[in-house]
Design a protein around this motif. Structure first.
Motif, PDB file in Angstrom:
ATOM      1  N   ASN A   1       0.831  -1.195   0.000  1.00 32.69           N
ATOM      2  CA  ASN A   1       0.000   0.000   0.000  1.00 32.69           C
ATOM      3  C   ASN A   1       0.870   1.250   0.000  1.00 32.69           C
ATOM      4  O   ASN A   1       2.095   1.179   0.111  1.00 32.69           O
ATOM      5  CB  ASN A   1      -0.933  -0.017   1.221  1.00 32.69           C
TER       6      ASN A   1
ATOM      7  N   HIS B   1       0.283   9.728   1.595  1.00 30.95           N
ATOM      8  CA  HIS B   1       0.092   8.859   2.774  1.00 30.95           C
ATOM      9  C   HIS B   1      -0.840   9.531   3.785  1.00 30.95           C
ATOM     10  O   HIS B   1      -1.811   8.941   4.261  1.00 30.95           O
ATOM     11  CB  HIS B   1       1.452   8.553   3.393  1.00 30.95           C
TER      12      HIS B   1
ATOM     13  N   THR C   1      -4.474  10.034   2.217  1.00 28.15           N
ATOM     14  CA  THR C   1      -5.300   8.829   2.103  1.00 28.15           C
ATOM     15  C   THR C   1      -5.653   8.262   3.475  1.00 28.15           C
ATOM     16  O   THR C   1      -6.708   7.674   3.649  1.00 28.15           O
ATOM     17  CB  THR C   1      -4.586   7.746   1.269  1.00 28.15           C
ATOM     18  N   THR C   2      -4.763   8.468   4.449  1.00 18.41           N
ATOM     19  CA  THR C   2      -5.071   7.991   5.793  1.00 18.41           C
ATOM     20  C   THR C   2      -6.365   8.623   6.295  1.00 18.41           C
ATOM     21  O   THR C   2      -7.213   7.948   6.871  1.00 18.41           O
ATOM     22  CB  THR C   2      -3.913   8.348   6.749  1.00 18.41           C
TER      23      THR C   2
ATOM     24  N   ASP D   1      -8.492   1.598  -4.644  1.00 17.78           N
ATOM     25  CA  ASP D   1      -8.297   2.230  -3.339  1.00 17.78           C
ATOM     26  C   ASP D   1      -7.775   1.230  -2.302  1.00 17.78           C
ATOM     27  O   ASP D   1      -7.512   1.619  -1.162  1.00 17.78           O
ATOM     28  CB  ASP D   1      -9.577   2.910  -2.854  1.00 17.78           C
TER      29      ASP D   1
ATOM     30  N   TRP E   1      -4.757   2.220  -0.565  1.00 20.37           N
ATOM     31  CA  TRP E   1      -4.818   3.141   0.581  1.00 20.37           C
ATOM     32  C   TRP E   1      -5.008   2.386   1.885  1.00 20.37           C
ATOM     33  O   TRP E   1      -4.960   2.975   2.960  1.00 20.37           O
ATOM     34  CB  TRP E   1      -5.971   4.131   0.419  1.00 20.37           C
TER      35      TRP E   1
END
Lengths: 297, 576
Positions: free
Chosen positions: A105, A289, A292-293, B174, B177
């Protein structure tokens, strides 16, 4: 040495600051537990992540500070010293932030980028600590412009001497000068493989064909000319050949120093070609990072 | 092509010297390298910089890739040349002049001798900056890769999916993510669709989205009760249920702190709710167990048939079981008094208490499964196969009425003489004692047997029987219904199957090490052990022991080998 003092800057004050940061981070990490399973998502994880992100941004600012010659915000040497120590501490801070949870990821991607940046930085620290010394040792016979001036002069000298020699020698010497390889592409600069050549031909009497021969470290051309000494047809030729060998040997020595200088400087710079682009990519990956968190909180 | 190369040398006294040389060849090369037709030094001059060639169309110059020369004031890569043109390279100057007879081209060359010979370095690639290595393009490429793979592609996939398009799984979506894999159940239920749970971007997963599937999950505390306490809002589902935390699954974070955060606080924090304080599974940290016992409600008479039974919580000390059964465990476990029918061995606990299929508890003890193999309901020794029905006293009486009526009225119903006894030939015991009309004899025999069964040695052996003194024999006796408690500690899970072996003890001996049945003579005895018994093996710390215990039974099995027991080892959070 200036590069050693980078690490010992002001009694390595940034080493102690980095160690303090590492101890604090470990302490913070260890307070996780219970329902707060260690991860980047606990409040401790967020603090570690924030420290890490601020560190990354600040570390990247070294590139700006280095170019801001008029800045009085600390010395570049101080910044670099802090860059090295806090950058090393970042490895621990970010690892604690990740809590060892890795996967395919964007988060692990950013982490891997960061590790590569830091590891290339370690290579850089080693390079800066050791290579400049080797370069100056190599410069005992003159720095690079001096070496090239000397090489140019030697080339001229040899060409003049060659004209006075018989055809095979003349061809061999001039071709060895024309086909002297210095530097080149990345691999050639880093590993210094010498692809010099010269045209080896027989004497007029033997009439053998001209062959393009290898001339690594100029040794073959020296051997070729030296081998002609005992077989010189005319006595007058001998001093000329003597001089040729003498100049060829001087040229060999100059070329060795030039090659070593190129190789050392290439190694001194190489890590930056990894460190800098990856740092820039890391800044972007860091933003992705964080974004998207919280996008999928 | 024949070229006249005229080198112009300006002397300090202002005079000019010309040095002419001739060049014959196809191409006239210009560069800093040795062997070039015209060697010009300079860091900006490549080893092979440019070539001048002749063709039927005329004379032209062409530079090597990426190089230029200055032609009449403008940078150029390639151009046709004519007389009068001036080429500048570094600070060297070349001018085309009228070619004398016999020459195709004449060049006047003015070499800048101020250029240091060290610039001969320009003929070679001596720095990494001169190679294909570039920091800036590499950085841009990596930025592009990062943005495209980790932002653009997932956003496109999410958008396409939200419009019902099928996107091949090979395209990164996604999922990139995700901070870690989902638990398998959630993976399957959501089909890797992130927005199944992450409905609103930049907002944490909402409980309502969990409850969309987990509809039957009840709150730990009713919201009204929670409002009485000082604990504020109820925690989010994700407080304890943490997803994306692989490789170690934390879908249920069963740490004590999740419980003790509230339950270790003083009773005051619970407001008007009565909740005992518990901080750990230890003598000091955990209250003594409280048992849930079925008790007749105060509103109804305790010995009435219609008593309403309700579970009541009471302390373990002095708790009295109220099953309405008459039973002595001690008697049944006494090998001198009770042995199994099948093999004449003493009874085991499992002869009556059969484990549940899930191994947690036991199947309910019933007459049919646990008692009847010994306690047959025969009533006439002469008819050992005839048994009374069990369960309803009314049916018992009717069965006896039918039995005796038929015996006295129907001559064919007489039994074979299986019992060796002195009696009038052709008559049974009952019959032999009655000389009246058959109906009266039957009634008399029924009454006598009913009284025996209900008041002397039948039902009364195990049951509480109420004698209503009714004149109607069917209504006269009533057996008080048995109410066995199935789970004395319903708020804790205890798996009996995990505890079948207690140190060196197995079988009934293991059972008896916790449940002191061997000494229990009364049904009222509650055989549930207290916390001290558990603490002989368990504690709040691995290897430790729960604390100093006063009970004699609580000596640690092996000091220092305590098995840690967290809150969730026994208790559940969500009521079931």
């Amino acid at each position: 040495m200036i590069h050693e003092s980078l690490l010992k800057y002001r009694n390595a004050r940034f080493l102690w600051q980095a160690l303090a940061l590492m101890v604090l981070s470990i302490g913070l990490y260890l307070t996780q537990g219970g329902v707060r399973v260690p991860s980047g998502g606990t409040w401790q994880g967020y603090i570690l992540g924030t420290i890490g992100a601020l560190l990354i941004v600040w570390l990247a600012l070294l590139g700006v500070r280095k170019r801001a010659y008029a800045s009085s915000l600390g010395t570049v040497q101080g910044w670099t010293s802090a860059h090295v120590y806090l950058g090393s501490a970042l490895l621990l801070v970010a690892t604690l932030h990740s809590a060892g949870q890795f996967g395919w990821n964007v988060h692990t991607f950013a982490y891997v980028l960061m590790c590569l940046v830091i590891l290339s930085g370690f290579v850089g620290v080693y390079a800066y600590a050791s290579i400049p010394q080797w370069i100056s040792e190599n410069h005992a016979g003159g720095n690079r412009p001096e070496l090239f001036s000397e090489l140019f002069a030697l080339n001229r000298q040899l060409q003049l001497l060659a004209v006075k020699s018989e055809a095979a020698i003349q061809l061999a010497v001039t071709s060895s000068i024309e086909r002297t390889a210095i530097g080149g592409d990345v691999a050639a600069q880093l590993f210094g493989r010498d692809r010099s050549r010269f045209i080896r031909s027989g004497t007029a009497s033997s009439g053998s064909e001209a062959v393009l021969s290898g001339n690594e470290d100029q040794q073959q051309i020296i051997d070729f000319v030296a081998a002609r000494l005992p077989r010189a047809d005319k006595a007058a030729e001998v001093p000329n050949l003597h001089e040729l060998v003498l100049f060829l040997c001087r040229r060999q020595s100059v070329l060795r120093r030039i090659r070593r200088d190129i190789r050392l400087r290439a190694w001194l710079q190489l890590w930056l070609y990894v460190h800098v682009p990856l740092s820039v990519a890391l800044l972007v990956a860091l933003v992705v990072h964080i974004l998207t968190t919280f996008m999928y909180w | 092509m024949d070229v006249l190369l005229r080198e112009v040398r300006r002397r300090t006294d202002g005079t000019v010297e010309f040095h002419d040389t001739e060049f014959a060849g196809e191409v006239l090369t210009i560069g800093s390298g040795v062997g070039q037709g015209i060697q010009l030094l300079g860091l900006a001059v490549a080893a092979a910089h440019a070539r001048i060639a002749s063709s039927p169309a005329g004379i032209s110059i062409a530079c090597s890739r990426g190089k230029t020369v200055n032609l009449n004031g403008g940078e150029t890569k390639a151009a046709a040349l004519s007389v009068g043109d001036v080429i500048t390279l570094a600070s060297h100057r070349l001018q085309l002049i009228e070619a004398p007879t016999g020459f195709d081209l004449a060049l006047e060359i003015e070499v800048d001798h101020d250029i240091d010979p060290s610039e001969y370095e320009g003929a070679f690639q001596t720095d990494l900056r001169q190679t294909w290595l570039r920091k800036r393009p590499a950085a841009w490429a990596l930025i592009l890769l990062t943005v495209v793979v980790f932002i653009v592609a997932p956003l496109v996939v999410v958008t396409l999916r939200s419009h019902g398009n099928v996107v091949p799984a090979s395209i990164p979506g996604d999922g990139l993510w995700s901070s870690g894999p989902l638990s398998m159940a959630h993976q399957q239920a959501t089909g890797s669709n992130c927005s199944a749970c992450h409905r609103v971007m930049f907002e944490r997963v909402r409980d309502v989205d969990c409850l969309g599937c987990h509809r039957n999950v009840a709150d730990h505390v009713p919201e009204g009760h929670l409002a009485l306490t000082k604990f504020g809002d109820k925690p989010r589902c994700a407080t304890c249920h943490r997803e994306h935390q692989e490789p170690v699954s934390h879908l249920i974070v069963a740490d004590n702190s999740g419980c003790t955060g509230c339950h270790a606080q003083s009773p005051a924090a619970f407001g008007s709710l009565k909740v005992g304080s518990a901080s750990a599974f230890s003598a000091a940290g955990h209250p003594e167990f409280k048992v849930h016992l079925l008790k007749p409600a105060a509103s109804t008479p305790a010995d009435s048939m219609d008593a309403e039974w309700k579970p009541e919580v009471s302390g373990l000390a002095g708790a009295v079981e109220n099953s309405r059964l008459v039973f002595s465990h001690q008697q049944h476990l006494d090998a001198a008094r009770v042995i199994r029918n099948s093999d004449s061995e003493p009874l085991d606990c499992t002869d009556c208490h059969a484990p549940d299929v899930d191994g947690k508890g036991f199947r309910p003890v019933t007459m049919k499964d646990s008692c009847v193999s010994c306690h047959e309901l025969t009533f006439d020794p002469a008819e050992p196969t005839r048994q009374l029905p069990h369960g309803k006293s009314r049916e018992v009486v009717i069965a006896l009425q039918e039995y005796f009526a038929r015996m006295f009225v129907d001559p064919d119903a007489r039994r074979p003489a299986t019992v060796e006894r002195r009696r009038i030939p052709g008559r049974t015991d009952a019959e032999s004692r009655c000389a009246g009309p058959p109906a009266a004899c039957a009634r008399q025999a029924t009454t006598r047997e009913v009284e025996t069964q209900f008041a002397v040695r039948g039902c009364i052996t195990c049951h509480q029987v109420i004698d209503t003194r009714s004149r109607d024999i069917v209504e006269r006796f009533q057996v008080v219904p048995v109410r066995l408690t199935s789970d004395f500690l319903p708020n804790a899970h205890f798996r009996h199957s995990s505890h079948r072996i207690q140190g060196a003890l197995t079988g009934s001996a293991a059972c008896l090490s916790c449940h002191d049945a061997g000494k229990s003579r009364r049904t009222e005895d509650l055989l549930i052990p207290g916390i001290g018994k558990c603490l002989t093996c368990h504690g709040d710390q691995p290897g430790g022991i729960g604390g100093s215990l006063s009970a004699a039974a609580s000596k640690p099995v092996n000091p220092g080998t305590s098995v840690r027991l967290g809150c969730a080892g026994c208790h559940g959070y969500h009521p079931t």
